[in-house]
Scaffold this motif. Sequence first.
Motif, short mmCIF file in Angstrom:
data_model
loop_
_atom_site.label_atom_id
_atom_site.label_comp_id
_atom_site.label_asym_id
_atom_site.label_seq_id
_atom_site.Cartn_x
_atom_site.Cartn_y
_atom_site.Cartn_z
N ARG A 84 0.82 -1.21 0.00
CA ARG A 84 0.00 0.00 0.00
C ARG A 84 0.85 1.26 0.00
NH1 ARG A 84 -3.20 -3.71 2.84
NH2 ARG A 84 -5.41 -3.77 2.21
N ARG A 122 0.68 3.91 -2.89
CA ARG A 122 -0.17 5.11 -2.85
C ARG A 122 0.66 6.34 -2.47
NH1 ARG A 122 -4.72 2.01 0.89
NH2 ARG A 122 -5.36 0.50 -0.70
N GLU A 129 -0.79 4.45 8.13
CA GLU A 129 -2.03 4.39 7.37
C GLU A 129 -1.90 5.16 6.05
OE1 GLU A 129 -4.43 2.37 8.09
OE2 GLU A 129 -3.54 1.82 10.01
N SER A 130 -1.78 4.40 4.97
CA SER A 130 -1.45 4.97 3.66
C SER A 130 -2.40 6.05 3.19
CB SER A 130 -1.39 3.86 2.61
OG SER A 130 -2.64 3.19 2.51
N LEU A 131 -3.71 5.85 3.37
CA LEU A 131 -4.67 6.83 2.88
C LEU A 131 -4.62 8.11 3.70
CD1 LEU A 131 -7.65 4.37 2.26
CD2 LEU A 131 -6.09 5.31 0.55
N ASN A 137 -1.62 10.14 2.75
CA ASN A 137 -1.83 10.92 1.53
C ASN A 137 -2.64 12.19 1.79
OD1 ASN A 137 -0.34 9.29 -0.09
ND2 ASN A 137 -2.04 8.42 -1.24
N THR A 158 -12.54 9.06 0.88
CA THR A 158 -11.45 8.16 1.23
C THR A 158 -11.89 7.14 2.27
OG1 THR A 158 -9.71 9.77 0.69
CG2 THR A 158 -9.15 8.05 2.27
N ALA A 208 -12.26 3.07 1.83
CA ALA A 208 -11.51 2.19 2.72
C ALA A 208 -12.41 1.19 3.44
CB ALA A 208 -10.74 3.02 3.74
N GLU A 226 -12.62 -1.35 -0.31
CA GLU A 226 -11.37 -2.10 -0.19
C GLU A 226 -11.52 -3.47 0.44
OE1 GLU A 226 -6.68 -1.39 0.84
OE2 GLU A 226 -8.14 0.04 1.60
N ASN A 262 -6.40 8.24 -4.04
CA ASN A 262 -6.71 7.25 -3.00
C ASN A 262 -7.70 6.22 -3.51
OD1 ASN A 262 -4.99 8.32 -1.10
ND2 ASN A 262 -6.58 9.34 0.10
N GLU A 267 -6.34 3.75 -6.30
CA GLU A 267 -5.49 2.67 -5.82
C GLU A 267 -6.31 1.56 -5.17
OE1 GLU A 267 -1.51 2.16 -5.67
OE2 GLU A 267 -2.75 2.46 -7.44
N ILE A 268 -7.50 1.88 -4.71
CA ILE A 268 -8.39 0.86 -4.15
C ILE A 268 -9.15 0.14 -5.27
CG2 ILE A 268 -10.48 0.50 -2.78
CD1 ILE A 268 -9.39 2.66 -0.86
#
Length: 219
Positions: free
Chosen positions: A11, A14, A75-77, A80, A106, A110, A114, A173, A176-177
Amino acid sequence: MLTIYGVYRSRASRNYWLADELGLPFVSVPVIQAYRLDDAAAPDAPLNTQSPEFLAVNPTGLIPCIDDGGFVMTESLAINLYLARKRGGALAGQTIAEDAEMMQWTMWAATEVEPHAVKIIMLRDKKDAESEQGRLTIRAANKALKRGFARLDAQLAATGWVVGKRFTVADLNLAEIFRYAMSQTELFDAAPNVKDWLERCQSRPSFKAMMEKRQHEPE
């Protein structure tokens, strides 16, 4: 200097994509997932999510993780959203309302998209996907994803992009999901605006640069 801990086949992709979009200089510290190693604790094991050196930075033992001048975040999201907000510019919210919309979309992706889409990408090869359990997994995921695809399709039909009628961190975001479900052509055929939007997101030079580096990493 921004430091990103992770690998492109995670992840962290991202964050690498966004950092390039924003023109942020960064140092990449490759940290591989421990589950990909036969013995993560072996003396010759590469830096991984169970390595003491990494756990000293991020006790959760998960990638990605960033260190932005001493500010450590996971936490990637969320990373960002933070980086876009800090840098400003067109990818960030221009108003409080836009910031809220970016967070809303987002969090929706998530929690509602996701969990189902990732089940598809975890079927790593054709044999897994075509097994009885694999077919059941894909069928259930597709059923669960139809509503999410329809919702995003309606939003894109009205605005062209997720927030603010321009490409933003929210698009990145979500892209990428939704990428996790790319093998399911019927979902995209039923949501033509989502299909077109994802193609536009993935046509960006920064996405292509990220994917090239990802493809050169060992699986």
